[in-house]
Write a protein that holds these residues in place. Structure first.
Motif, PDB file in Angstrom:
ATOM      1  N   ILE B  35       0.864  -1.173   0.000  1.00  0.00           N
ATOM      2  CA  ILE B  35       0.000   0.000   0.000  1.00  0.00           C
ATOM      3  C   ILE B  35       0.899   1.220   0.000  1.00  0.00           C
ATOM      4  O   ILE B  35       1.679   1.425   0.921  1.00  0.00           O
ATOM      5  N   PHE B  37       1.494   4.952   0.258  1.00  0.00           N
ATOM      6  CA  PHE B  37       0.970   6.259   0.648  1.00  0.00           C
ATOM      7  C   PHE B  37       1.711   7.397  -0.046  1.00  0.00           C
ATOM      8  O   PHE B  37       1.385   8.553   0.153  1.00  0.00           O
ATOM      9  N   VAL B 121       3.539   1.018   5.497  1.00  0.00           N
ATOM     10  CA  VAL B 121       2.670   2.197   5.393  1.00  0.00           C
ATOM     11  C   VAL B 121       3.392   3.426   5.935  1.00  0.00           C
ATOM     12  O   VAL B 121       3.432   4.485   5.298  1.00  0.00           O
ATOM     13  N   ILE B 122       4.021   3.272   7.101  1.00  0.00           N
ATOM     14  CA  ILE B 122       4.729   4.402   7.696  1.00  0.00           C
ATOM     15  C   ILE B 122       5.914   4.811   6.835  1.00  0.00           C
ATOM     16  O   ILE B 122       6.168   5.989   6.619  1.00  0.00           O
ATOM     17  N   ALA B 123       6.638   3.798   6.319  1.00  0.00           N
ATOM     18  CA  ALA B 123       7.796   4.111   5.493  1.00  0.00           C
ATOM     19  C   ALA B 123       7.380   4.850   4.224  1.00  0.00           C
ATOM     20  O   ALA B 123       8.069   5.774   3.785  1.00  0.00           O
ATOM     21  N   ILE B 125       4.782   6.777   3.955  1.00  0.00           N
ATOM     22  CA  ILE B 125       4.440   8.142   4.371  1.00  0.00           C
ATOM     23  C   ILE B 125       5.727   8.966   4.488  1.00  0.00           C
ATOM     24  O   ILE B 125       5.794  10.112   4.051  1.00  0.00           O
ATOM     25  N   LEU B 127       8.446   8.327   2.827  1.00  0.00           N
ATOM     26  CA  LEU B 127       8.925   8.512   1.461  1.00  0.00           C
ATOM     27  C   LEU B 127       8.211   9.686   0.796  1.00  0.00           C
ATOM     28  O   LEU B 127       8.830  10.504   0.111  1.00  0.00           O
ATOM     29  N   LEU B 248      -4.561  11.224  -2.795  1.00  0.00           N
ATOM     30  CA  LEU B 248      -5.836  11.003  -2.120  1.00  0.00           C
ATOM     31  C   LEU B 248      -6.917  10.623  -3.130  1.00  0.00           C
ATOM     32  O   LEU B 248      -7.691   9.687  -2.919  1.00  0.00           O
TER      33      LEU B 248
END
Lengths: 416, 316
Positions: B35, B37, B121-123, B125, B127, B248
């Motif tokens: 996923i 982001f 997911v955090i990575a 974000i 990036l 988004l």
């Protein structure tokens, strides 16, 4: 915080089990060794920051001192076994010392140092809330800034008590005292978070992250466009003149600091209580092994939803205090970037621990200040740092610390 | 009526671009379980590269890449080779940076089978933050105008203004998605990719090189975001923060349409483009961007597998 109360179990001496245990130990110790380069890198980065002559204010000095003290205490804690009485004492003395120090620190200080420290306590509370959602319930919320904003605007509007209109509806708002607006700000944030949490948590997967991201943008659009309610992009001034609490003048920032500080303690208390309660145990079970938790009858959806609501509520209440701390609110302050910053603080500190959020918030504030000489480049480094951290130490600083400590304790037990 | 047609047509054109971006997002999610982001930034970055390589804009300041040395801008302008040539040069760069490098340095390390997807997911974000701020600092803090490859001519059949850009965008999007559908349905490679997405283990047993198929997906995604960048940038400009909204809308389109179907992402994208324009024209221009987001929340509430998707099926 590890649970230190349980005594070590009597080892089972049947050969098979012993073999299993040893294998387990070796695996743990090896992982501990792996993080040695990371520790060296962190110490080197710390030394670099300490001797950097640029961008140091009294506030960063304070933060730095605090991190040093924390490192010292952490080291003592690291090598003292938790089960002994000494180990317990070191832990509690360290915690008490920190809070006593924070309490007496503002005496005789003023100006921007106190404002910065006040912001630290407020953002700390927001990150504590986020940590509950993310570290314990395993869901990413990207709307923490939106809830901070909702709390700010709700509290300020109810405090001003003016006539406002929204979509052709004119309402005369009541004029409430500041302290009464905090629970309302918390309540409104919790209610909204439940409304968006119900659809998002219906299905497995990172839906909450998507929905909260969309929600943050919606809140920003609303705050920016509803001129007659929020005064749009011009923002609102919230001066602390003529503002007293319990007979104390709140205009000097060293007095107002205690409001944010009390709220941070409240947030920590709430999370501590939740984690200790049977309810918190269910959350922990959920975090460690969702499948198993479900199979013993934990209602995953309800628990996750409540954790998200409490985390968002804490951000909402922090917003009420934030508005008075900075004395000016505008929609830009609650844009998605701010949510990303909260996420970074949560991740850097370490998920699912109590000390992590404080560590993360101070690291972010410190890094931002020290890296300011690079202009806005510090955000670029932030981005790189987060990616690197996810690859090297996804548990964050507090998590890595706990892992190293567990490895040391294990090895010690093996030797004795 | 004229206004309605006008608004709908330009909404369809915007929606077609969202659809292409959404297909890329869905492909990665289905085949690699990743996923992303930073998907919006994945569209912004090729636009920046294209403009720099194609039209030599703005002049590059190499020392700016090293912030510690300082921002002495020894600028040099690249030759202007045109936007199409710039686009052609961008594709291999995008495949390397946004496909290969992204897969090897982040996805492969963070996506352990059976593990949690939160670190990735955090990575991503992180990036996204990195790419956004990097372009902001090293390239330009102000938006740069991005010309349309289809020119500026306008036709007015019956009072409805149709621009060459709208038509060009729709034609290119239709061709791209048609070609993708043909590739996935009719070619051996495409069938192998589908097999890898549906059930990696079984596909492996049956001799599908799953690893290579996953890599191919990343490359395909890089090509798709490059096309989306070429088409969408004339209306949003090449700017560092364009990715926030684009990302988004792309994953909103993917989720609304149902991400286990290429067709789903197509309908989702078109729906969102049109809805956005309608709400901008008939409700309030201030809330143009709000309509798709409300739709996202509504769809997740009622049909979490998307309007056109089927639950519990992995397919691309």
């Amino acid at each position: 915080m590890s649970t230190g109360t349980s005594l070590p179990e009597r080892p089972d001496l049947s050969p098979d089990v012993e073999f299993e245990n040893r294998k387990d130990n070796i695996a743990k110790v090896d992982r501990g060794k792996l993080s040695a380069p990371l520790t060296v890198a962190m110490v080197a980065a710390g030394a670099f920051l300490a001797f950097m002559p640029i961008g140091r204010s009294e506030f960063t000095g304070v933060m730095w001192l605090w991190l040093l003290v924390l490192a010292g205490v952490g080291f003592i804690h690291l090598i003292t076994p938790d089960e002994t009485r000494n180990g317990q004492m070191v832990k509690w003395v360290a915690i008490a010392a920190f809070f006593v120090w924070m309490s007496v620190f503002p005496i005789g200080r003023a100006g921007s140092t106190m404002t910065d420290l006040g912001l630290f306590t407020i953002f700390g509370a927001v990150v504590v809330g986020m940590n509950l959602t993310q570290g314990f319930a395993g869901q990413i919320s990207l709307a923490q800034a939106a809830f901070l904003g909702i709390g700010s605007y709700v509290s300020v509007l109810l405090d001003f008590g003016e006539e406002v209109s929204l979509w052709g509806l004119t309402v005369n708002l009541p004029n409430l005292p500041f302290l009464a607006t905090i629970p309302i700000a918390i309540g409104v944030s919790m209610l909204l978070s439940i409304l968006i949490g119900i659809p998002a948590l219906r299905v497995q997967g990172p839906w909450l992250a998507f929905v909260t991201l969309a929600f943050n943008l919606l809140v920003f659009l609303f705050l920016n466009n509803e001129d007659s309610l929020t005064r749009g992009s011009r923002g609102m001034r919230v001066l602390r003149t003529d503002f007293t609490l319990f007979g104390v003048d709140m205009l000097p920032s060293q007095n107002f600091f205690y409001v944010g500080y009390a709220y941070l303690l409240f947030a920590l208390g709430v999370v501590w209580w939740i984690v200790r309660s049977p309810w918190g145990r269910a959350l922990k079970a959920l975090r460690d092994n969702p499948g198993r938790a479900r199979s013993v009858g934990v209602d995953v959806r309800a628990y996750t939803l409540i954790a998200f609501a409490v985390g968002s509520g804490l951000a909402g209440g922090a917003g009420a205090i934030y508005a008075r701390q900075v004395e000016f609110i505008e929609p830009r302050s609650f844009y998605i970037n701010q949510s990303f910053d909260f996420l970074l603080a949560t991740v850097i500190g370490g998920l699912g621990t109590l000390a992590g959020p404080l560590l993360g918030t101070s690291t972010i504030t410190l890094l931002a200040d020290y890296l300011r000489f690079t202009g806005d480049w510090y955000r670029v480094w932030f981005g790189l740092f987060v990616m690197l951290m996810m690859v090297v130490a996804p548990e964050g600083a507090a998590g890595t610390y706990n892992r190293v400590r567990a490895a040391i304790q294990k090895r010690r037990q093996e030797e004795s | 009526m004229q206004q309605f047609l006008q608004v709908t047509i330009s909404g369809l054109a915007t929606g077609a671009i969202f659809a292409i971006a959404a297909v890329g997002f869905a492909l990665l999610w289905q085949t690699a379980g990743a996923i992303n982001f930073a998907h919006g930034e994945f569209i912004m970055v090729p636009a920046v590269i294209m403009l720099t390589l194609g039209l030599g804009q703005p002049t590059l300041g190499i020392p700016d890449f090293v912030p510690l040395i300082g921002g002495t801008n020894v600028g040099f302008a690249l030759p202007q080779i045109g936007l199409i040539a710039g686009f052609a040069l961008t594709i291999p760069i995008a495949i390397f940076l946004l496909g290969y490098l992204f897969k090897v340095s982040l996805v492969d390390r963070l996506l352990v089978p059976g593990g949690d997807d939160i670190p990735l997911v955090i990575a991503t974000i992180g990036l996204g933050l990195f790419l956004r701020e990097y372009v902001h600092e090293a390239w330009s803090a102000t938006p740069k105008a991005f010309p349309s490859v289809f020119g500026n001519s306008v036709w007015r059949p019956g009072g409805v203004a149709i621009t060459a850009d709208d038509i060009g965008v729709m034609v290119v999007c239709a061709l791209t998605i048609g070609a993708l559908q043909l590739f996935l349905r009719r070619t051996f490679l495409g069938r192998q990719m589908q097999a890898a997405a549906q059930n990696a283990e079984t596909a492996q047993v049956l001799g599908v090189p799953v690893g290579r198929m996953v890599l191919l997906t990343f490359a395909l995604n890089a090509v798709l975001v490059s096309i989306a960048a070429l088409l969408v940038s004339p209306s949003v400009n090449a700017r560092w923060d364009a990715g926030l909204n684009l990302g988004l809308f792309a994953f909103t389109a993917a989720i609304v349409g149902g991400f286990n179907e290429v067709r789903g992402a197509l309908y989702g994208g078109l729906l969102i483009g049109v809805l956005q324009n309608w709400s901008g024209a008939y409700v309030s221009n201030l809330y143009r961007e709000a309509a798709p987001l409300l739709l996202l929340i509504l769809v997740i509430l009622i049909r979490p597998h998307g309007l056109f998707g089927r639950p519990e099926e992995r397919r691309i």
